[in-house]
Design an enzyme around this catalytic site. Structure first.
Site: not given
Length: 369
Positions: A209, A230
């Site tokens: 992230d 991600d």
């Protein structure tokens, strides 16, 4: 990031005829001809929602010429302040004009947040390799209120104010890469939660992230973004142009996790003329949102891209509602032959709305870039 799925009931009431498309797409009894017709209707809707006018957003009234410059430098003789925090604290809470913060070379070990009322701030470093803002929070770290920070609060640098610009600077979360299956180790380098923000010649370095492209219209030009899982995620409406996307993982990872949750949302990520490299095996995207939308155009993809390309987040229903597309990509990872059946090799007409500044209404607020 959570794995919540929005229901379609509210969207059904609001979308009228468009609802019929989704119902038909998700029905196991839909005939092949109906699927084909409704697919075309869906693409027509996508093109309409990706046109120049995004009615859900405010008209842009940007200010480009700075009225004041604040200098930050490790050497107090060369600056007004030696820390970013002190410089930002000196800005009026309701900032009326473009303000330039010039940041000298060095590593600034600070956790920074720009409040939502402090619009028109430009942060300019001495070069992405020379000016670095660094912190090491993770989602499971306990914050000042005694509760875990969460992914949202883990950001090294967070922006809540519109019309933000960053140039020639690195945003880094130095938390170590988490082991496979670890929880609470999301570590955001930058979170952008405001409309009309631009990042030029910047680097975003992290693992899980890295870049929280949370909400609003955003432009990333000639940026380097590095992570593992991600590492570009959120529900922004964002154009990534001429960017280098670099995966750093020993196992499976994912480049994007876009969180569009309904057909009413005019959001999505578009990558144009970018380069994807790195290590491990990488999905182009995971369907964090039920209507997740990501397009890659004219992008070089190294062999790290998994043949399937995309992952439905373990929910097969999302295969009917996501919009994942490629257009004229190149490299060993761009081969469309092994892609999942619900990804799209776009035609020129289908790709057109995604590959220019019009995708983010840039003709309104990016006239000086």
């Amino acid at each position: 990031m959570g794995k919540d799925c929005s229901t379609l009931l509210m969207g059904m009431k609001l979308l009228g005829a468009t609802t019929l498309i989704i119902l038909l797409l998700t029905s196991s009894t839909t005939s092949a001809s109906s699927i084909k017709n409704n697919e075309e209707s869906y693409l027509n809707w996508v093109r309409r929602m990706s046109s120049r006018n995004h009615s859900n957003f405010l008209d842009a009234k940007n200010k480009f010429h700075p009225c004041k410059t604040i200098k930050v430098n490790k050497n107090p003789k060369l600056a007004h302040f030696t820390t970013l925090d002190a410089a930002i604290s000196s800005i009026p809470l309701f900032n009326p004009c473009r303000l330039l913060i010039s940041v000298g070379p060095g590593t600034y070990r600070e956790k920074i947040e720009i409040p939502m009322t402090m619009a028109y701030v430009t942060l300019e470093g001495a070069g992405a390799g020379k000016t670095i803002i660094r912190w090491d929070d993770t989602a499971d770290r306990v914050g000042p209120n005694g509760q875990p920070l969460g992914t949202y609060g883990s950001a090294t640098f967070a922006v809540n104010a519109p019309y933000f610009v960053a140039k020639n600077i690195t945003f880094k979360n130095k938390a170590p890469p988490p082991p496979a299956g670890a929880t609470g180790k999301q570590a955001v380098a930058l979170r952008i939660s405001a409309d009309m923000a631009a990042f030029i010649n910047c680097k975003f370095i992290g693992a899980q992230d890295t870049l929280y492209d949370h909400k609003g219209r955003h432009y990333f030009k000639n940026c380097h973004i590095q992570g593992s899982v991600d590492f570009i995620f959120g529900d922004g409406l964002s154009l990534y142009q001429d960017c280098h996307l670099h995966a750093k993982t020993k196992s499976y990872g994912a480049l994007t996790a876009q969180k569009r949750e309904s057909m009413l949302e005019e959001t999505g990520f578009s990558f144009v003329n970018c380069k994807v490299t790195g290590s491990g095996a990488l999905y182009l995207g995971r369907a964090w949102g039920t209507f997740s939308r990501v397009v890659f155009a004219y992008t070089y993809m190294d062999k790290i891209i998994t043949p399937r390309g995309w992952y439905d987040w373990g929910d097969k229903q999302r295969q009917m509602t996501v919009f994942y597309g490629q257009f004229k990509c190149s490299g060993p990872g761009a081969d469309y032959g092994g892609r999942v059946s619900w990804a799209r090799e776009l035609t020129k007409q289908e790709a057109e709305p995604f590959i220019s500044l019009s995708f983010i209404d840039g003709h309104q607020w990016l006239t000086n870039f």
